[in-house]
Write a protein that holds these residues in place. Structure first.
Motif, PDB file in Angstrom:
ATOM      1  N   CYS A  27     -25.643  13.203  50.795  1.00 20.64           N
ATOM      2  CA  CYS A  27     -26.656  13.216  49.741  1.00 20.64           C
ATOM      3  C   CYS A  27     -26.848  11.829  49.159  1.00 20.64           C
ATOM      4  O   CYS A  27     -27.963  11.438  48.821  1.00 20.64           O
ATOM      5  CB  CYS A  27     -26.240  14.177  48.636  1.00 20.64           C
ATOM      6  N   THR A  82     -35.587  10.469  42.456  1.00 27.78           N
ATOM      7  CA  THR A  82     -34.229  10.015  42.134  1.00 27.78           C
ATOM      8  C   THR A  82     -33.841  10.429  40.722  1.00 27.78           C
ATOM      9  O   THR A  82     -32.695  10.788  40.475  1.00 27.78           O
ATOM     10  CB  THR A  82     -34.135   8.499  42.289  1.00 27.78           C
ATOM     11  N   LEU A 132     -32.923  14.083  40.636  1.00 31.04           N
ATOM     12  CA  LEU A 132     -31.606  14.328  41.226  1.00 31.04           C
ATOM     13  C   LEU A 132     -30.522  14.072  40.187  1.00 31.04           C
ATOM     14  O   LEU A 132     -29.594  14.864  40.031  1.00 31.04           O
ATOM     15  CB  LEU A 132     -31.406  13.429  42.451  1.00 31.04           C
ATOM     16  N   LEU A 161     -22.206  13.145  44.963  1.00 35.61           N
ATOM     17  CA  LEU A 161     -23.154  13.106  46.073  1.00 35.61           C
ATOM     18  C   LEU A 161     -22.519  12.660  47.386  1.00 35.61           C
ATOM     19  O   LEU A 161     -22.958  13.095  48.452  1.00 35.61           O
ATOM     20  CB  LEU A 161     -24.310  12.160  45.728  1.00 35.61           C
ATOM     21  N   SER A 178     -31.563  16.137  46.640  1.00 37.47           N
ATOM     22  CA  SER A 178     -31.568  14.952  47.505  1.00 37.47           C
ATOM     23  C   SER A 178     -32.597  15.094  48.617  1.00 37.47           C
ATOM     24  O   SER A 178     -33.061  14.098  49.150  1.00 37.47           O
ATOM     25  CB  SER A 178     -30.182  14.733  48.107  1.00 37.47           C
ATOM     26  N   TYR A 217     -30.268   9.623  48.665  1.00 38.54           N
ATOM     27  CA  TYR A 217     -30.645   9.136  47.335  1.00 38.54           C
ATOM     28  C   TYR A 217     -30.841   7.625  47.358  1.00 38.54           C
ATOM     29  O   TYR A 217     -31.851   7.110  46.879  1.00 38.54           O
ATOM     30  CB  TYR A 217     -29.554   9.524  46.334  1.00 38.54           C
TER      31      TYR A 217
END
Lengths: 383, 415, 199
Positions: free
Chosen positions: A271, A127, A130, A212, A373, A275
């Motif tokens: 995404c 995470t 990302l 995202l 992701s 996430y």
């Protein structure tokens, strides 16, 4: 680009003069290791993105045929360096089921504790990285700080911070003391409020959400057809977790949920779902850890296993729910002291297959978000 | 400036300049002296800010930051500069050699020229242009020419991406930048930077930002679009390091590369100074009228200090935004501009017009409304401090248990 | 119209919350340590006792069972044993560990019945030459240890900080440098000779 790779591009891709081929990687900052993407773009819009894997192939499966059953354990750490404990776990599960070894219950609990700590650590990197790919560098460093606490605990448990080699055939290598249990409790007390703080910092940040949400949507059908596993599959709304479906070790003794994507901010399977499923899984892992620490029984940590393990002709498949989904090992023995053949199945490899389908029509920045992701780890793809 | 040149001449040579016959030579020399002083300020500000930003970023990320070169690492930026100077000046094969060499000059001169019209205190401005504000935004647009040149001539696809993104960004954000200054210009009736500051007051409720809700909206819009003009996160698309490797300056090395980050940090001053002079009262000292200010040298220095402090606070906020926020996408960047910033600006311009007609600046009602606006702003800051406190105490006891140390470690305590 | 303004409000509020978090970190303690110059306490105290650093062999308690050599998956341990035919005493004549190969898995130290081979907390053994990382623990033949009832070698005090192995590596390096210096002029002469011969 070599001529041999050009043939995989679509025939019409090179017909238009406006399109250009962008060679992304293997030295690109956000391909998460040595990965190469051949991207056919029209300006910022991607027409086709071809993942090109194999830069990190080290022949680990072949190495297994030349080392003893015990001696291969350190090699499994190198399959997925962010979640080494799961590769350890799946390998010893495979060997134990072949050699029919009963594992003491305390060892099972220690395995679960180590695995869940490792799952948290791996999801922190996933995470955080990302967020780093999206452009926010602070959340990543905050997660690294929390991961450092886990690394310290891991160091106290098994002596290493990254390549654990903690599990042994028939149990684990070292016992944990009451001090380490207290340390884990202290860490969890500190960590659980930090998750909310992290969410305030980045997860609910509107710019982050907009980057995202509704990007690179993987429908549930596609997710199953392309063989996605783990958080990527659950992000598409499919309840599939090896820990629940085929409970291994002592996972059937714990009460935990399987977080799935619901279209938290956008639509199902984008995404952001992938996430946020990971963030929710971190919370679930915390609750599993608390349960495991409170129920931990007394007893041996290792079953009696012959030093030179010889397994009669047989074959088996073992799988665990790794941080990147189902990690399986297919082990064939031939009566000697080393495996006859070992096949490793990992989540990142199957995740790469969907990149080509999903990436059409995305922008270059979205492709980075998609790769981030999917949480791919290059050594796990190539092994 | 001519008067200052005359004064300095008299001070140095004890004769009036008119009769001396050296007037032209003296004026040219004076221009060079001023240019040198501004260049010295811009270069040093860029360097020191780079160090301070790294230290602040480090503390935000629970790190320590550079603290090895010199006491507390204060000479880190000098070391970095020397390192880049000693590096090979590499020009890629098949690059457009001429454009590749020329691009950094455009970036540098575009930014440096903006310092000419920026005030530093009462009467301390290199050229008090009557179109000052628009001069600054026109001349800083020259930077994008340099960026496009550099990106195009590098013969690299990543650099080209960065350059084209930069072009799209500047074209979009010139418009809200200009529009969001119109309320200020309407309130002042002048484009000169000195006149804009003189029209405001020293106390917060005499600043333009608290004049009406509409000017407050314009202030926010201006701040956002100034960030975009300065290529700062969340708008650092031209050199998005996780997407485009390093964007337009991917192929640059050595001193030519150094010019780009230096220009970026010098631009930080331009952004912050523009924000503080247009909306935050500039160099106005509280409780001191302009007449008394012009008389005393001490008060003039105080005005410089006030301006620098205000600008530094804005610089700090810009830095902190950079280390908090992620980056927007290209289409979102233009969408934000055209669907949010520009309509908000247009509404705010009309709103300010009507507000000015109903509540003229001098009336008691207008003062009351300004005080109310200031109250809202103060309440906002109070709420902000409460949230910071909450975040701190959220983790305090658990941290003490875990690490057996107090988490209190304020930024002024140097490690 | 409502979603339009909602988007503005949520964006500004989320940025505000994020700023509050980052500002709070300006008042919180940095979590990094400043290795290696400004450490609050020595690094050996910060590492746990189980830390798997560079291996150390206590040759005085080695029983010569060769289990470590066999379990090592990458063969980085090399042991030679010799037997005196008259006295029937067995000697340890070679115990080399190639640290450049070692992957610090802990399989060797785990199986050692006397804890003769164990991991120290010493980890920063970088050298300029890979050959220098082969640590030779036996200088002259050592008589093998035999189990006695009155003492348990596992409970003895271990050198966890790795001072002994560190000194050993430094000594080896010095020795190598000395021999290299002596060889240097010889090489030069021979090169000259070769050149002359070619001419």
């Amino acid at each position: 680009m070599p001529e041999s790779e050009l043939k995989y591009l679509k025939p019409q891709a090179l017909a238009f003069k406006e399109e250009m081929i962008l060679n992304m990687g293997p030295q690109h900052p956000s391909t998460h290791g040595v990965l190469n993407f051949l991207v056919v773009t029209d300006g910022e819009v991607i027409h086709q993105a071809l993942p090109n894997v194999g830069y990190l192939h080290r022949g680990i499966e072949k190495l297994a045929e030349q080392t003893s059953y015990t001696g291969f354990i350190p090699f499994t750490d190198r399959i997925d360096y962010l979640a080494a404990m799961f590769a350890n776990h799946v390998y010893v599960l495979a060997v134990e089921s072949l050699a029919e070894i009963e594992v003491p219950e305390r060892a099972q609990f220690l395995r679960v504790i180590a695995c869940e700590l490792n799952r948290i650590a791996s999801h922190l990197i996933s995470t955080g990285a990302l967020a780093l790919d999206i452009g926010a560098s602070t959340p990543f460093v905050h997660w690294i700080r929390e991961r450092e606490c886990i690394n310290d605990i891991m160091e106290a448990i098994c002596g290493a911070r990254l390549t654990y080699s903690y599990m042994r055939v028939g149990g684990v290598s070292r016992d944990i003391s009451q001090k380490i249990v207290d340390d884990i409790y202290k860490f969890l007390d500190h960590f659980e409020p930090i998750i909310d703080e992290y969410n305030r910092l980045i997860s609910f940040n509107e710019i982050f959400v907009r980057r995202l949400a509704d990007v690179a949507i993987i429908s549930p059908v596609d997710a199953v057809n392309f063989g996605l596993v783990g958080p990527n599959l659950r992000g598409s709304g499919i309840t599939m977790d090896i820990r629940k479906i085929i409970p291994y070790s002592v996972y059937d003794q714990f009460d935990f949920d399987i977080p799935i994507g619901k279209g938290f901010k956008g639509s199902l399977g984008d995404c952001y779902d992938r996430y946020f499923v990971r963030i929710l899984e971190i919370k679930e892992s915390c609750s599993i850890l608390r349960q495991a620490l409170s129920q931990i029984p007394k007893g041996d940590i290792k079953a009696k296993v012959k030093r030179k393990l010889k397994i009669k002709e047989n074959e088996c498949y073992a799988c665990v729910e790794s941080a990147r989904g189902e990690m399986g090992m297919y082990l064939v023995s031939d009566g000697s002291d080393r495996p006859y053949r070992l096949k490793i199945k990992t989540g990142s490899f199957t995740a790469m297959s969907i990149v080509e389908k999903v990436s059409q029509g995305l922008m270059v920045a979205d492709l980075i978000a998609l790769i981030g992701s999917l949480d791919v780890v290059a050594p796990e793809i190539d092994r | 400036m001519k008067e200052n040149a005359n004064l300095l001449f008299v001070f140095l040579f004890k004769t009036p300049i008119e009769g001396s016959g050296y007037s032209l030579a003296w004026y040219i020399l004076f221009v060079f002296i001023i240019a040198g002083a501004l260049l010295f300020f811009a270069a040093n500000f860029a360097g020191i800010t780079s160090f301070i930003e790294r230290r602040i970023a480090a503390r935000i990320q629970t790190r320590v930051g550079p603290n090895v070169v010199g006491p507390q690492g204060i000479l880190q930026w000098v070391a970095d500069g020397i390192k880049l100077l000693l590096k090979e000046d590499l020009i890629p094969d098949r690059a457009d050699q001429f454009l590749f060499r020329v691009a950094p000059y455009f970036v540098f001169s575009g930014l440096f020229a903006a310092f000419v019209a920026l005030p530093f205190g009462y009467g301390i401005v290199a050229a008090d242009l009557n179109v000052g504000v628009y001069y600054i935004f026109a001349i800083t647009s020259l930077v994008v020419v340099g960026i496009i040149m550099g990106g195009w001539s590098s013969n690299s696809k990543w650099a080209l991406f960065g350059a084209l993104r930069s072009a799209a960004q500047i074209i979009s954000y010139e418009i809200p930048t200009a529009l969001s200054l119109i309320p200020v210009i309407m309130l002042t009736g002048s484009l000169s930077t000195q006149d804009i500051i003189k029209a405001q007051g020293g106390l917060p409720w005499d600043w333009f930002v608290f004049h009406s809700p509409f000017t407050f909206v314009c202030f926010v819009v201006f701040f956002i679009s100034a960030l975009a003009e300065g290529n700062r996160i969340p708008f650092d698309l031209p050199e998005a390091e996780s997407e485009l490797v390093s964007g337009y300056n991917t192929e640059y090395s050595g001193f030519r590369f150094l010019v780009f980050p230096m220009a970026e940090w010098a631009n930080l001053w331009v952004i912050a100074a523009m924000v503080s002079l247009t909306y935050l009262g500039g160099w106005q000292v509280p409780f001191v009228s302009i007449e008394t200010l012009s008389g005393s040298l001490v008060l003039i220095f105080l005005s410089v200090a006030v301006f620098v402090i205000k600008t530094s606070i804005v610089v700090f906020i810009v830095m902190q935004l950079r280390w908090t926020l992620p980056r927007v996408r290209v289409d979102q960047m233009t969408q934000l501009c055209w669907t949010y910033l520009v309509p908000f600006c247009l509404v705010a311009i009309v709103g300010t017009m009507i507000w000015m007609l109903i509540f003229p600046w001098e009336t008691r009602v207008a003062l009351l409304l300004r005080l109310m606006m200031f109250g809202i702003g103060f309440a906002f800051c109070f709420f902000y401090v409460r949230r910071i406190r909450f975040n701190y105490f959220n983790d305090k006891t658990a941290y003490e248990n875990l690490k057996k140390k107090s988490p209190w470690y304020p930024i002024w305590r140097l490690p | 119209m409502t979603p339009y303004f909602n988007a503005v409000a949520t964006t500004l509020y989320s940025i505000f919350e994020g700023m509050a978090v980052t500002t709070s970190y300006l008042f919180r303690r940095p979590s990094t340590i400043q290795y290696p110059n400004k450490l609050e306490k020595p690094l050996e105290e910060q590492l746990s006792d189980r830390y798997r650093g560079i291996l150390q062999v206590d040759t005085s308690v080695c029983i010569g069972c060769r289990i470590c050599e066999k379990t090592c998956p990458i063969d980085c341990i090399a042991i030679n044993l010799e037997k005196n035919k008259e006295t029937k005493e067995r000697f340890l004549t070679r115990f080399d560990i190639d640290i450049s190969k070692c992957m610090f898995c802990g399989l060797c130290s785990e199986n050692c019945s006397t804890c003769a081979i164990y991991h120290t907390k010493f980890f920063n053994g970088a050298t300029q030459n890979v050959d220098e990382l082969v640590v030779r623990f036996v200088d002259s033949p050592i008589v093998l240890y035999k189990h006695r009832k009155d003492s348990d070698p596992k409970t003895r005090e271990k050198d966890l900080s790795g001072v002994i192995v560190k000194q050993k590596m430094v000594k080896q390096r010095m020795k190598k440098q000395k021999t290299a210096k002596q060889e240097m002029p010889v090489n030069k002469i021979s090169k000259h000779k070769i050149k002359e011969e070619i001419l």
